[in-house]
Design a protein around this motif. Structure first.
Motif, PDB file in Angstrom:
ATOM      1  N   ASP A  31       0.861  -1.173   0.000  1.00 42.67           N
ATOM      2  CA  ASP A  31       0.000   0.000   0.000  1.00 42.67           C
ATOM      3  C   ASP A  31       0.907   1.235   0.000  1.00 42.67           C
ATOM      4  N   THR A  32       1.139   1.811  -1.197  1.00 47.34           N
ATOM      5  CA  THR A  32       2.099   2.929  -1.266  1.00 47.34           C
ATOM      6  C   THR A  32       1.525   4.197  -0.632  1.00 47.34           C
ATOM      7  N   GLY A  33       0.193   4.321  -0.656  1.00 47.72           N
ATOM      8  CA  GLY A  33      -0.430   5.482  -0.009  1.00 47.72           C
ATOM      9  C   GLY A  33      -0.095   5.507   1.477  1.00 47.72           C
ATOM     10  N   ALA A  34      -0.057   4.301   2.093  1.00 44.18           N
ATOM     11  CA  ALA A  34       0.260   4.217   3.521  1.00 44.18           C
ATOM     12  C   ALA A  34       1.671   4.742   3.789  1.00 44.18           C
ATOM     13  N   MET A  35       2.563   4.559   2.817  1.00 38.94           N
ATOM     14  CA  MET A  35       3.942   5.032   3.003  1.00 38.94           C
ATOM     15  C   MET A  35       3.975   6.574   3.037  1.00 38.94           C
ATOM     16  N   TYR A  36       3.177   7.204   2.133  1.00 38.99           N
ATOM     17  CA  TYR A  36       3.110   8.681   2.151  1.00 38.99           C
ATOM     18  C   TYR A  36       2.473   9.158   3.455  1.00 38.99           C
ATOM     19  N   ARG A  37       1.492   8.404   3.909  1.00 41.97           N
ATOM     20  CA  ARG A  37       0.833   8.779   5.156  1.00 41.97           C
ATOM     21  C   ARG A  37       1.808   8.679   6.339  1.00 41.97           C
ATOM     22  N   ALA A  96      -0.885  13.698   3.830  1.00 39.08           N
ATOM     23  CA  ALA A  96      -0.167  12.804   2.912  1.00 39.08           C
ATOM     24  C   ALA A  96      -0.142  13.408   1.518  1.00 39.08           C
ATOM     25  N   SER A  97      -1.258  14.004   1.129  1.00 38.77           N
ATOM     26  CA  SER A  97      -1.322  14.628  -0.193  1.00 38.77           C
ATOM     27  C   SER A  97      -0.321  15.784  -0.262  1.00 38.77           C
ATOM     28  N   ASP A  98      -0.164  16.520   0.844  1.00 41.05           N
ATOM     29  CA  ASP A  98       0.797  17.642   0.868  1.00 41.05           C
ATOM     30  C   ASP A  98       2.242  17.159   0.734  1.00 41.05           C
ATOM     31  N   VAL A  99       2.621  16.160   1.552  1.00 36.13           N
ATOM     32  CA  VAL A  99       4.046  15.728   1.466  1.00 36.13           C
ATOM     33  C   VAL A  99       4.319  15.021   0.132  1.00 36.13           C
ATOM     34  N   SER A 100       3.261  14.451  -0.461  1.00 31.02           N
ATOM     35  CA  SER A 100       3.492  13.716  -1.718  1.00 31.02           C
ATOM     36  C   SER A 100       3.860  14.658  -2.857  1.00 31.02           C
ATOM     37  N   LYS A 101       3.718  15.979  -2.629  1.00 31.65           N
ATOM     38  CA  LYS A 101       4.099  16.934  -3.673  1.00 31.65           C
ATOM     39  C   LYS A 101       5.599  17.204  -3.649  1.00 31.65           C
ATOM     40  N   ASP A 125      -0.514  -0.467  -5.222  1.00 25.25           N
ATOM     41  CA  ASP A 125      -1.521   0.493  -5.670  1.00 25.25           C
ATOM     42  C   ASP A 125      -1.112   1.889  -5.237  1.00 25.25           C
ATOM     43  N   GLY A 126      -1.499   2.886  -6.051  1.00 24.76           N
ATOM     44  CA  GLY A 126      -1.134   4.259  -5.734  1.00 24.76           C
ATOM     45  C   GLY A 126      -1.596   5.212  -6.799  1.00 24.76           C
ATOM     46  N   ARG A 127      -0.770   6.264  -7.051  1.00 20.56           N
ATOM     47  CA  ARG A 127      -1.123   7.270  -8.053  1.00 20.56           C
ATOM     48  C   ARG A 127      -0.137   7.289  -9.214  1.00 20.56           C
ATOM     49  N   ASP A 128       1.090   6.795  -8.951  1.00 21.39           N
ATOM     50  CA  ASP A 128       2.143   6.948  -9.965  1.00 21.39           C
ATOM     51  C   ASP A 128       2.840   5.621 -10.248  1.00 21.39           C
ATOM     52  N   ILE A 129       2.178   4.516  -9.921  1.00 24.58           N
ATOM     53  CA  ILE A 129       2.862   3.217 -10.048  1.00 24.58           C
ATOM     54  C   ILE A 129       3.052   2.864 -11.532  1.00 24.58           C
ATOM     55  N   THR A 130       1.982   3.016 -12.315  1.00 28.93           N
ATOM     56  CA  THR A 130       2.084   2.619 -13.733  1.00 28.93           C
ATOM     57  C   THR A 130       2.907   3.616 -14.544  1.00 28.93           C
ATOM     58  N   ASP A 176     -11.193  17.953  -4.362  1.00 29.59           N
ATOM     59  CA  ASP A 176      -9.954  18.688  -4.051  1.00 29.59           C
ATOM     60  C   ASP A 176      -8.745  17.771  -4.178  1.00 29.59           C
ATOM     61  N   ARG A 177      -8.891  16.554  -3.627  1.00 24.60           N
ATOM     62  CA  ARG A 177      -7.756  15.616  -3.681  1.00 24.60           C
ATOM     63  C   ARG A 177      -7.448  15.191  -5.115  1.00 24.60           C
ATOM     64  N   ASP A 178      -8.506  14.992  -5.901  1.00 22.97           N
ATOM     65  CA  ASP A 178      -8.306  14.650  -7.324  1.00 22.97           C
ATOM     66  C   ASP A 178      -7.499  15.762  -7.995  1.00 22.97           C
ATOM     67  N   ASN A 180      -5.501  17.981  -6.599  1.00 26.08           N
ATOM     68  CA  ASN A 180      -4.118  17.969  -6.075  1.00 26.08           C
ATOM     69  C   ASN A 180      -3.287  16.877  -6.742  1.00 26.08           C
ATOM     70  N   ASP A 181      -3.855  15.657  -6.776  1.00 29.28           N
ATOM     71  CA  ASP A 181      -3.096  14.497  -7.264  1.00 29.28           C
ATOM     72  C   ASP A 181      -2.843  14.544  -8.771  1.00 29.28           C
ATOM     73  N   THR A 182      -3.763  15.182  -9.509  1.00 30.40           N
ATOM     74  CA  THR A 182      -3.565  15.201 -10.972  1.00 30.40           C
ATOM     75  C   THR A 182      -2.819  16.446 -11.428  1.00 30.40           C
ATOM     76  N   HIS A 183      -2.718  17.453 -10.565  1.00 30.89           N
ATOM     77  CA  HIS A 183      -2.063  18.696 -11.000  1.00 30.89           C
ATOM     78  C   HIS A 183      -0.696  18.915 -10.380  1.00 30.89           C
ATOM     79  N   ARG A 184      -0.252  18.016  -9.503  1.00 27.33           N
ATOM     80  CA  ARG A 184       1.057  18.281  -8.899  1.00 27.33           C
ATOM     81  C   ARG A 184       2.121  18.132  -9.982  1.00 27.33           C
ATOM     82  N   GLU A 185       3.254  18.802  -9.722  1.00 26.21           N
ATOM     83  CA  GLU A 185       4.281  18.860 -10.763  1.00 26.21           C
ATOM     84  C   GLU A 185       4.975  17.518 -10.963  1.00 26.21           C
TER      85      GLU A 185
END
Ligand code: DC
Length: 475
Positions: A31-37, A96-101, A125-130, A176-178, A180-185
């Motif tokens: 669970d990669t999200g848990a790592m960011y958390r 988690a969303s903040d530090v993931s940036k 599973d995550g946001r940037d695995i693929t 909001d989270r969508d 953040n997650d799709t617009h981060r650099e």
């Protein structure tokens, strides 16, 4: 190794599905999200401002994340402490969303995830695995559902836990989270063209699991038809250990270099430590590599240099001990290419001047045309690029200024042959360096080198941008 990569927006049911797939195939679930958390939790506990990389990045050295079997499941431990419940607190999602940036956080966790995936059969599973962590994974999925359906599921889940919830507020959080997650650099959430998309809005969990398992079988059946080519490993010649005298001289030179140059390095925290990186810099003086080598690169850092400097055997030996990789110019130097890739694959940092030679013009606002080498190496090794920039020509006995820019990846080109995209990737690298040039001008000219005033200005600017974006999305 079996690597199954699943991406998708929050609330699409990725973790439930990924866990079930892992159980069915009897492999590990990560669970990669848990790592960011977990990183966010540590930073919050240390009182760091999560938007400031200079406050969060130094903490990464203190963090050890492990997954420990508790009999029925694997729990996430932060420095040995089970934090699986704490990281699920509602406010941790935003943290988690903040530090993931922050690129340093991403790099730290991505390297860890790649290592786990290279040693285990795993579903991630995550946001940037693929797109970023495992762009070459054989099985790639994008799991989604409409925001309204995801909000409905989230409300039902919270209600079941006895929490009072407001559907509109949950829907807003999801949107909001969508955003953040799709617009981060860095490594934003995207659906890659080779991912298999499943929209779970109107289908149940079991059906999604079945769809994934049958897609895996289909991919396996297809690959069984294709004869697997034997891949020869590029073996670079093993470096011979140098004599004690050469090692002694090299050590002396490095120490002396560290003392001789007075250099103010801005944003040193942007520099990626303990991990591979292609380091690039503008180049005006023969002193440039010496300063970067002694002040920034780690113990095993490498510097790519033209081989003319190593004509003398003694100099060649000392410079090799110092980490120089000599390159024959004007020809394909296979030996040097192997050494550079080997260093990156061993998680070392390699400094390459993308202009290929010193810029002898006195124009510090422009750079020479970039060669394609940096793009090729960064693409082949899937390494981040750390841009550096000297404000003006480096000199002896003068206060030199070096600025470290934020690392970036070429992940939009991953999955394509480096040879096909190297020119486009080089243009992208050039544009990143020109962006940094503009930042340097701002810092040094507008704010006379005051980091504090520069940062204040940047914060105001990003607040304004954010407000404008919010305003536009409401219109
Ligand atoms: O999946 P989650 O809600 O536990 O993830 C928490 C945050 O971490 C989410 O806002 C985005 C970020 N994240 C990420 O950027 N990359 C990943 N691979 C996983 C999560």
């Amino acid at each position: 190794m079996i690597n199954i990569a699943i991406d998708g927006p929050s609330g699409a049911g990725k973790s439930t599905i990924a866990r079930k797939i892992a159980q069915k195939l009897n492999i590990t679930y990560l669970d990669t999200g848990a790592m960011y958390r977990a990183v966010a939790l540590y930073a919050v506990e240390k009182g760091a401002d999560l938007a400031k990389s200079e406050e969060v990045a130094p903490l990464l050295d203190e963090i050890k994340i492990t997954f420990v079997d508790n009999g029925s499941d694997k729990v996430i431990c932060l420095n040995g402490r089970d934090v699986s419940k704490e990281i699920r607190r509602h406010e941790m999602s935003k943290c988690a969303s903040d530090v993931s940036k922050l690129p340093q956080v991403r790099n730290f966790l991505v390297e860890m995830q790649r290592k786990i995936a290279s040693e285990n059969d795993v579903v991630l599973d995550g946001r940037d695995i693929t797109s970023h962590v495992l762009p070459d994974a054989k099985y790639k999925f994008y799991l989604t559902a409409t925001p309204e359906e995801r909000a409905r599921r989230r409300c039902a889940e919270l209600k079941e836990k006895g929490q009072d919830v407001d559907y509109d507020k949950v829907l807003k959080d999801i949107n909001d989270r969508d955003y953040n997650d799709t617009h981060r650099e860095f490594a934003p959430l995207v659906k890659t063209s080779d991912s298999y998309e499943i929209d779970s809005t109107s289908i149940g969990e079991e059906e999604v699991v079945e769809l994934i398992l049958s897609r895996i079988k289909e991919i396996d059946a297809k690959s069984a038809e294709i004869p697997v080519k034997k891949v020869e490993k590029a073996n670079a010649p093993a470096p011979k250990k140098k004599s004690w005298f050469i090692r002694f001289i090299a050590k002396l030179v490095k120490r002396a270099m560290r003392v001789i140059w007075i250099t103010k390095i801005y944003f040193k925290d942007n520099f990626i430590k303990n991990s591979k990186a292609v380091v690039i810099c503008n180049h005006y003086s023969g002193l440039d590599p010496c300063i970067i080598m002694s002040k920034l690169l780690g113990k095993n850092g490498k510097v790519v240099m033209k081989d003319e400097i190593a004509q003398n055997k003694f100099v060649a030996n000392v410079s090799e001990e110092l980490g120089c990789i000599p390159v024959k110019r004007g020809e394909a130097d296979i030996n040097a290419v192997k050494k550079i890739l080997l260093a990156l694959n061993k998680n070392q940092q390699v400094l390459i001047f993308p202009e290929g030679t010193r810029n002898r013009t006195q124009d510090f606002k422009t750079m020479l045309t970039f060669k394609n080498g940096v793009a090729t190496f960064a693409l082949k090794a899937k390494a981040p690029i750390v841009p550096l920039m000297y404000y003006k020509k480096t000199k002896f006995y003068s206060r030199n200024r070096l600025i470290v820019g934020e690392p970036f990846w070429l992940d939009q080109f991953y999955g394509q042959r480096p040879g096909d995209v190297k020119e486009e990737a080089t243009d992208f690298i050039y544009s990143k360096m020109m962006d940094l040039r503009r930042e340097v001008d701002l810092l040094v000219e507008k704010f006379k080198g005051s980091k504090k005033r520069y940062l204040k200005y940047k914060r105001l600017q990003s607040k304004e941008l954010h407000e404008n974006a919010n305003h536009r999305s409401k219109e």
